[in-house]
Design an enzyme around this catalytic site. Sequence first.
Site, mmCIF file in Angstrom:
data_model
loop_
_atom_site.group_PDB
_atom_site.id
_atom_site.type_symbol
_atom_site.label_atom_id
_atom_site.label_comp_id
_atom_site.label_asym_id
_atom_site.label_seq_id
_atom_site.Cartn_x
_atom_site.Cartn_y
_atom_site.Cartn_z
ATOM 1 N N ASN A 65 10.241 -43.658 -17.066
ATOM 2 C CA ASN A 65 11.406 -42.801 -17.260
ATOM 3 C C ASN A 65 10.989 -41.464 -17.865
ATOM 4 O OD1 ASN A 65 13.509 -44.569 -16.378
ATOM 5 N ND2 ASN A 65 13.334 -45.703 -18.297
ATOM 6 N N CYS A 74 12.564 -48.162 -9.255
ATOM 7 C CA CYS A 74 13.328 -46.949 -8.956
ATOM 8 C C CYS A 74 13.410 -46.797 -7.444
ATOM 9 C CB CYS A 74 12.651 -45.734 -9.592
ATOM 10 S SG CYS A 74 13.455 -44.164 -9.212
ATOM 11 N N GLY A 75 14.624 -46.833 -6.895
ATOM 12 C CA GLY A 75 14.806 -46.800 -5.445
ATOM 13 C C GLY A 75 14.421 -45.481 -4.810
ATOM 14 N N ASN A 76 14.965 -44.382 -5.315
ATOM 15 C CA ASN A 76 14.601 -43.073 -4.763
ATOM 16 C C ASN A 76 13.136 -42.757 -5.049
ATOM 17 O OD1 ASN A 76 17.061 -42.288 -3.562
ATOM 18 N ND2 ASN A 76 17.893 -41.694 -5.552
ATOM 19 N N ASN A 175 21.933 -49.339 -16.640
ATOM 20 C CA ASN A 175 22.364 -48.156 -15.908
ATOM 21 C C ASN A 175 23.842 -48.325 -15.566
ATOM 22 O OD1 ASN A 175 19.585 -46.868 -15.378
ATOM 23 N ND2 ASN A 175 19.327 -48.945 -14.609
ATOM 24 N N GLU A 193 21.809 -42.822 -16.097
ATOM 25 C CA GLU A 193 20.564 -43.591 -16.069
ATOM 26 C C GLU A 193 19.949 -43.732 -17.456
ATOM 27 O OE1 GLU A 193 17.551 -43.626 -13.100
ATOM 28 O OE2 GLU A 193 18.652 -42.172 -11.875
ATOM 29 N N ARG A 194 19.653 -44.964 -17.827
ATOM 30 C CA ARG A 194 18.932 -45.208 -19.070
ATOM 31 C C ARG A 194 17.514 -44.634 -18.933
ATOM 32 N NH1 ARG A 194 16.940 -51.565 -19.004
ATOM 33 N NH2 ARG A 194 15.788 -51.402 -17.046
ATOM 34 N N CYS A 203 20.856 -42.125 -7.747
ATOM 35 C CA CYS A 203 20.096 -43.272 -8.261
ATOM 36 C C CYS A 203 20.046 -44.326 -7.165
ATOM 37 C CB CYS A 203 20.751 -43.833 -9.528
ATOM 38 S SG CYS A 203 19.987 -45.362 -10.132
ATOM 39 N N GLY A 204 18.858 -44.574 -6.632
ATOM 40 C CA GLY A 204 18.731 -45.461 -5.473
ATOM 41 C C GLY A 204 19.134 -46.895 -5.738
ATOM 42 N N THR A 205 18.621 -47.499 -6.819
ATOM 43 C CA THR A 205 18.996 -48.885 -7.114
ATOM 44 C C THR A 205 20.456 -48.967 -7.543
ATOM 45 O OG1 THR A 205 18.147 -48.672 -9.383
ATOM 46 C CG2 THR A 205 16.653 -49.611 -7.725
#
Length: 267
Positions: A65, A74-76, A175, A193-194, A203-205
């Site tokens: 982070n 992290c998706g993205n 999140n 987002e944390r 945020c992807g996820t």
Amino acid sequence: MKMDFFKYHGTGNDFIILDNRKKRIPEEDRSLFARLCNRHFGIGADGIILIQNDFSRDFYMKYYNSDGTESTMCGNGGRCAIAFAKKLGISKENKIYFRAIDGDHSGMIQDNGLISLNLIDIEINMIKIYPKYVFLNTGSPHHVLFVENIKEIDVCKQGRKIRFHKSYSSKGGVNVNFVEISGNNTLQVRTYERGVENETLSCGTGITASVIAAYETGKISINKEKNVFISTLGGKLWVSFEKKHNQYKKIYLTGSVQFVFEGWIHI
């Protein structure tokens, strides 16, 4: 020490990506990662991605982070890592396989330039549905709220309150996603987002968690193409999946990835 870096973003969710296959990056110096991500005194990013060698896949993705803490999937960031791996020539194919903290992933670079990321399967009994929100883990933990007038939501104020709630303290926080359904298969999503401790442009996820939460609670259905369209502050994304035998499987997050710039910095 001179360190080369690369800057990418996936629908406004931006990352500093470092090639650490020779293990030269001082991973133990978390304050370094926080300084690099600082938008006033560093390069500026939502997070740091390290690309490392892996014994069974094309590479290993390690994610931090912007506050310097090692984080969950992290998706993205995964989609950006796929683009970067292709740039490095780690894989000559358009399909790439890698590992992250939550397990194995695959990604596809499509002919139109969009990048799809395969996320982990989700057991239905692990999706917790409450009267006012849904909790699930799509590689990172997510609290999903369905709202109206999403543009009027104070994401930072409300998101921070939930992120630091005592019920999530044992999980390292959560999140928080605010979701407005504007059509049968169209969602608008804003995420606190944390680790970033702010709203991110995408945020992807979180987007994936929002889609599955909406489907599991009957708020959306699946069209013939099995794609759900999501609008974020940073751009457009799509999520597809299959629900079989008490599992969500073949979960794909698809969207654009942009290489921004590369450079070097003394550390």
